[in-house]
Design a protein around this motif. Structure first.
Motif, PDB file in Angstrom:
ATOM      1  N   ILE A 298      23.651 -18.275 -17.417  1.00 48.63           N
ATOM      2  CA  ILE A 298      23.627 -18.799 -18.520  1.00 48.63           C
ATOM      3  C   ILE A 298      23.300 -20.717 -18.492  1.00 48.63           C
ATOM      4  N   SER A 299      22.489 -21.153 -18.962  1.00 46.66           N
ATOM      5  CA  SER A 299      21.956 -22.409 -17.723  1.00 46.66           C
ATOM      6  C   SER A 299      21.783 -22.791 -19.326  1.00 46.66           C
ATOM      7  N   GLY A 300      21.171 -24.532 -19.606  1.00 43.22           N
ATOM      8  CA  GLY A 300      20.886 -25.803 -20.489  1.00 43.22           C
ATOM      9  C   GLY A 300      20.701 -26.437 -20.158  1.00 43.22           C
TER      10      GLY A 300
ATOM     11  N   THR B 249      18.885 -19.383 -21.765  1.00 46.99           N
ATOM     12  CA  THR B 249      18.921 -20.653 -21.912  1.00 46.99           C
ATOM     13  C   THR B 249      18.433 -21.874 -23.270  1.00 46.99           C
ATOM     14  N   MET B 250      19.654 -22.515 -24.017  1.00 47.88           N
ATOM     15  CA  MET B 250      19.889 -23.960 -24.198  1.00 47.88           C
ATOM     16  C   MET B 250      19.142 -25.012 -24.502  1.00 47.88           C
ATOM     17  N   LYS B 251      18.112 -25.367 -25.120  1.00 49.83           N
ATOM     18  CA  LYS B 251      17.921 -26.329 -24.987  1.00 49.83           C
ATOM     19  C   LYS B 251      18.542 -27.520 -25.646  1.00 49.83           C
ATOM     20  N   ARG B 252      18.123 -29.089 -26.147  1.00 48.07           N
ATOM     21  CA  ARG B 252      18.953 -29.608 -26.670  1.00 48.07           C
ATOM     22  C   ARG B 252      18.447 -31.142 -26.936  1.00 48.07           C
TER      23      ARG B 252
ATOM     24  N   TYR C 192      18.877 -27.360 -31.765  1.00 53.82           N
ATOM     25  CA  TYR C 192      19.004 -26.880 -30.366  1.00 53.82           C
ATOM     26  C   TYR C 192      18.512 -25.186 -30.532  1.00 53.82           C
ATOM     27  N   THR C 193      17.973 -24.957 -29.246  1.00 60.02           N
ATOM     28  CA  THR C 193      17.234 -24.118 -29.247  1.00 60.02           C
ATOM     29  C   THR C 193      17.924 -23.540 -28.398  1.00 60.02           C
ATOM     30  N   ALA C 194      17.888 -21.754 -28.611  1.00 58.61           N
ATOM     31  CA  ALA C 194      18.431 -21.098 -27.947  1.00 58.61           C
ATOM     32  C   ALA C 194      17.235 -20.221 -27.212  1.00 58.61           C
TER      33      ALA C 194
END
Length: 133
Positions: A5-7, A40-43, A48-50
């Motif tokens: 899990i990473s962000g 991976t989540m991007k803000r 928000y992009t998963a």
């Protein structure tokens, strides 16, 4: 199964991490040969992009989802992964059924295949007889 899990410019709360672990267990039930799941989540400004990658022994499944809320983006991506897994399982079953049907009911391709197998086995028998003599 390993879960990564990473962000990127996003920190996961404990409840979302727990939710990802729960969904990973559900995926591992569908595919017993699962190796890893990376989320991976991007803000970006208001979205928000998963990004989800699910790795098995033979195939890698990818899914992306964009939403205004992080959990809904994650849900959409996980549903895409599950549908890809179901579709892949269905393909395996239909291919196996088609081959079995062709061999059982004598499709032209299966007749040719049977002839080739017979020729090959006969040549092996002849080679074995020549070695004995």
């Amino acid at each position: 199964m390993k879960v990564n899990i990473s962000g990127r410019s996003y920190e996961f709360r404990d409840d979302i991490q727990h939710y990802i672990q729960k969904r990973a267990k559900k995926l591992s039930r569908h595919t017993p040969n699962s190796l890893s799941l990376s989320v991976t989540m991007k803000r970006q400004k208001n979205s928000y992009t998963a990004l989800v990658n699910h790795t098995t022994k033979r195939k890698i499944f990818h899914a992306n989802a964009v939403s205004n809320h992080p959990t809904s983006a994650l849900n959409q991506a996980m549903e895409k992964i599950e549908s890809q897994i179901r579709r892949n399982k269905g393909r395996k079953k239909t291919i196996f059924k088609d081959v079995r049907y062709q061999i059982k009911y004598g499709s032209t391709n299966s007749k040719r295949l049977r002839r080739e197998i017979l020729k090959y086995s006969q040549s092996l028998d002849e080679q074995g007889k020549q070695k004995k003599d």
